[in-house]
Enzyme design. Sequence first.
Site, PDB file in Angstrom:
ATOM      1  N   LYS A  61       0.849  -1.137   0.052  1.00  0.00           N
ATOM      2  CA  LYS A  61      -0.066  -0.055  -0.152  1.00  0.00           C
ATOM      3  C   LYS A  61       0.809   1.339  -0.011  1.00  0.00           C
ATOM      4  O   LYS A  61       1.992   1.351   0.448  1.00  0.00           O
ATOM      5  CB  LYS A  61      -0.915   0.018   1.338  1.00  0.00           C
ATOM      6  CG  LYS A  61      -2.023   1.190   1.144  1.00  0.00           C
ATOM      7  CD  LYS A  61      -2.841   0.655   2.686  1.00  0.00           C
ATOM      8  CE  LYS A  61      -4.026   1.796   2.636  1.00  0.00           C
ATOM      9  NZ  LYS A  61      -4.722   1.264   4.071  1.00  0.00           N
ATOM     10  N   SER A 136      -9.607   1.090   3.291  1.00  0.00           N
ATOM     11  CA  SER A 136      -8.916   1.556   2.335  1.00  0.00           C
ATOM     12  C   SER A 136      -7.785   1.206   1.449  1.00  0.00           C
ATOM     13  O   SER A 136      -7.236   1.663   0.387  1.00  0.00           O
ATOM     14  CB  SER A 136      -8.204   2.939   3.130  1.00  0.00           C
ATOM     15  OG  SER A 136      -7.279   2.334   4.144  1.00  0.00           O
ATOM     16  N   SER A 160      -9.618  -1.714   7.235  1.00  0.00           N
ATOM     17  CA  SER A 160      -9.103  -1.507   5.880  1.00  0.00           C
ATOM     18  C   SER A 160      -8.288  -2.670   5.049  1.00  0.00           C
ATOM     19  O   SER A 160      -8.019  -2.290   3.926  1.00  0.00           O
ATOM     20  CB  SER A 160      -7.952  -0.346   5.813  1.00  0.00           C
ATOM     21  OG  SER A 160      -8.964   1.052   5.762  1.00  0.00           O
TER      22      SER A 160
HETATM   23  N1  GLN Z   1     -12.840   2.727   6.722  1.00  0.00           N
HETATM   24  C1  GLN Z   1     -12.084   3.132   8.001  1.00  0.00           C
HETATM   25  C2  GLN Z   1     -11.841   4.574   8.086  1.00  0.00           C
HETATM   26  O1  GLN Z   1     -12.120   5.151   6.782  1.00  0.00           O
HETATM   27  C3  GLN Z   1     -11.079   2.100   8.475  1.00  0.00           C
HETATM   28  C4  GLN Z   1      -9.805   2.798   7.533  1.00  0.00           C
HETATM   29  C5  GLN Z   1      -8.609   2.019   7.869  1.00  0.00           C
HETATM   30  O2  GLN Z   1      -8.677   0.949   8.495  1.00  0.00           O
HETATM   31  N2  GLN Z   1      -7.419   2.289   7.606  1.00  0.00           N
HETATM   32  O3  GLN Z   1     -11.473   5.282   8.732  1.00  0.00           O
END
Ligand code: GLN
Length: 461
Positions: A61, A136, A160
């Site tokens: 990532k 994400s 994510s």
């Molecule tokens: N969807 C969650 C957020 O927007 C989780 C994001 C993540 O785990 N980095 O914060």
Amino acid sequence: MSTNTVGAVRDAFKRMAEVDAGPTGLNCILWTDEERALADAAAADSVAAPGALAGVAFVAKDNIATTHLQTTCGSRILEGYVSPYEATVITRLRDAGAVLVGKTNCDEFAMGSSNEYSAWGPVLNPVDRTRVPGGSSGGSAATVAAGIVRISLGSETGGSVRQPASYCGIVGVKPTYGRVSRFGLVAFASSLDQVGVFGATVDDAARALEVIAGRDPLDATSADCPVDRYRSAATADLQGIVIGRPREYFPSSLDPRVAQRCEAALESLRARGAEVRDVSLPHTELAIPVYYIIAPAEASSNLARFDGVRYGLRIPADGLREMYEATRTRGFGPEVTRRILLGTYVLSAGYYDAYYKKAQEVRTLIAQDFREVFESGVHLLFTPTTPTPAFEFGAKSDPYEMYLNDIFTATANLAGVPAISVPIGDIDGLPIGGQLIARHFDEQTMFRGAYALEAARAEAK
Ligand code: GLN
């Protein structure tokens, strides 16, 4: 023993050219250097004693620091930024013989659940290109689902890795908080962040986690806790394992098709000798409000460093303050801006006790729910990973709707426990994942359950 890392890297680039590139591509990979990857592969193939991951190509990532490819976190504010040091997780995979072939697209600063918030455009779900891949870490998930590589790195703050794994039909792991070094992971919410892994199979994920887990002197928050050989957890039976089915994760409003796939998965675990018990984690419904106070609060502090002085973008202006303002206004997208504003608000004098402190107290209750259920003799919890399969682009334009997507995943981050998402079925051709949550540092039992779940599904097919 000869390995063929060069072959694996060539295959990855070939597949990338077929599915990822161009205006109709998936858009999962942002930055690559084929020449460098091939040179790394040739070097990996020439060592006398091949490492545990010889012959493996992987991607990471774009919020994980690499020294020869950019690390932009999916944000304009870091466009062109190349880190002077490499993340420990990258170094460990490379030391084990794996070769990095690309950095993957993600929601800006890992904030999002659909990959629609990347400055570099959305990632398409390889299973159905009209759908989001999740987020994400959507690029890392899509890269594996599209068959470009078998192993990729993502990051987890509230789901994510597990959520995109569920949407793309692959395996995703969030290790215990402290299990994996975060040196070189760009911080979002430091009390929640962990590096996570995706695998085409449970075994791919286990192989990668075995290599990256363990104490790192460069990260004071990494735990000095022995790392098991996760691959040895592959066993056919679950004799003696007690699996809790938390009723709060199966509300009456749950899509009946998701509930049905979960019940079938639980049945397959029972058939392998596990005892399934109904349990309760009573504070579950508070996880989303708590997460969306704590994560933005920490983000507002962590992202203060992107000020136009030290990294990436700088918009020149007359004074220092004006330069900060112009750079941050132009550099951050709308979701990141929203989080910084929310976070600053909940930390401000007068609101701190009502929001931030209260959220911390409720977080303790959520963690206590898990402790109590595990102390009652339950080894693993089984839940849906996501309330639905992948949704269509634009379907969740209201941020709160988007946040609700994390309902089954954010709890494990708040409690710090490890969790894995494994494909358990399809709904109208779209994959859906089941989640196994384990005790702190008990990734071994988590993998044992995951191997069993995967094997049962393969038999049922
Ligand atoms: N969807 C969650 C957020 O927007 C989780 C994001 C993540 O785990 N980095 O914060």
